[in-house]
Write an enzyme that holds these catalytic residues in place. Sequence first.
Site, PDB file in Angstrom:
ATOM      1  N   ARG A  49      16.837   7.139  38.811  1.00 53.28           N
ATOM      2  CA  ARG A  49      16.314   8.357  38.191  1.00 53.28           C
ATOM      3  C   ARG A  49      17.153   8.590  36.954  1.00 53.28           C
ATOM      4  O   ARG A  49      18.372   8.729  37.040  1.00 53.28           O
ATOM      5  CB  ARG A  49      16.428   9.543  39.161  1.00 53.28           C
ATOM      6  CG  ARG A  49      16.130  10.920  38.557  1.00 53.28           C
ATOM      7  CD  ARG A  49      14.686  11.027  38.093  1.00 53.28           C
ATOM      8  NE  ARG A  49      14.252  12.380  37.858  1.00 53.28           N
ATOM      9  CZ  ARG A  49      14.397  13.026  36.710  1.00 53.28           C
ATOM     10  NH1 ARG A  49      15.006  12.471  35.683  1.00 53.28           N
ATOM     11  NH2 ARG A  49      13.933  14.250  36.588  1.00 53.28           N
ATOM     12  N   GLU A  57       4.952  14.499  34.270  1.00 52.50           N
ATOM     13  CA  GLU A  57       4.411  13.901  35.485  1.00 52.50           C
ATOM     14  C   GLU A  57       3.198  13.038  35.117  1.00 52.50           C
ATOM     15  O   GLU A  57       2.558  13.276  34.091  1.00 52.50           O
ATOM     16  CB  GLU A  57       4.000  14.997  36.470  1.00 52.50           C
ATOM     17  CG  GLU A  57       5.168  15.818  36.994  1.00 52.50           C
ATOM     18  CD  GLU A  57       6.137  14.999  37.816  1.00 52.50           C
ATOM     19  OE1 GLU A  57       5.712  14.291  38.747  1.00 52.50           O
ATOM     20  OE2 GLU A  57       7.348  15.070  37.537  1.00 52.50           O
ATOM     21  N   ARG A  91      18.214   8.172  45.139  1.00 53.18           N
ATOM     22  CA  ARG A  91      18.088   7.421  43.886  1.00 53.18           C
ATOM     23  C   ARG A  91      19.400   7.500  43.116  1.00 53.18           C
ATOM     24  O   ARG A  91      20.091   8.522  43.162  1.00 53.18           O
ATOM     25  CB  ARG A  91      16.962   8.005  43.021  1.00 53.18           C
ATOM     26  CG  ARG A  91      15.619   8.014  43.723  1.00 53.18           C
ATOM     27  CD  ARG A  91      14.565   8.706  42.898  1.00 53.18           C
ATOM     28  NE  ARG A  91      14.866  10.128  42.739  1.00 53.18           N
ATOM     29  CZ  ARG A  91      13.956  11.053  42.426  1.00 53.18           C
ATOM     30  NH1 ARG A  91      12.698  10.710  42.234  1.00 53.18           N
ATOM     31  NH2 ARG A  91      14.303  12.317  42.289  1.00 53.18           N
TER      32      ARG A  91
END
Length: 171
Positions: A49, A57, A91
Amino acid sequence: MKMCLAVAFMLFTTKVSALTITGTLVSVHQGDIFTIKSTSSDEKLYKIRLSGIDTPEPKQPFGLKAKEFTETQIFDKEFQVEYSGTDFYGRLIGSVRLPQGKELNEELVRNGLAWYYRVAPSPNATLERLQYEAWQKKLGLWIEPSPMPPWQFRREKIFSSPPIKENQMDY
């Protein structure tokens, strides 16, 4: 007493060193999230990330453009991820050093494909400047009169600004 103050000052001003993984792209999930395979002997998979930024998005305007941009920057290349921790989802949170020396996080903001995500231990003047320049030039998502930040889109509520505390972050 002076010695104690000096030691305390050194402790608070010492930067946490980032860890580095070298790898190749496996898949891009969205502009700021992807999976790599380590080029070390274990060839382990890591989900990354990108830190300090938030891309639209996939269902938002420019969400797919951000994903495509990330893919074109790191596809079929070996690159480094500098990270300092993990998020709630496991992540690695970090930045990508591209083979030509640029940083992917900055390139996404520079091209108007990501917001500077201000929730961080310290402000990032570079990301802030790059976002302002992209806004001035009306690049990417900044061509829209009122682009909706992804953190607002995810929550489907209206927030006037991004989260201000670390425990409010989505990553």
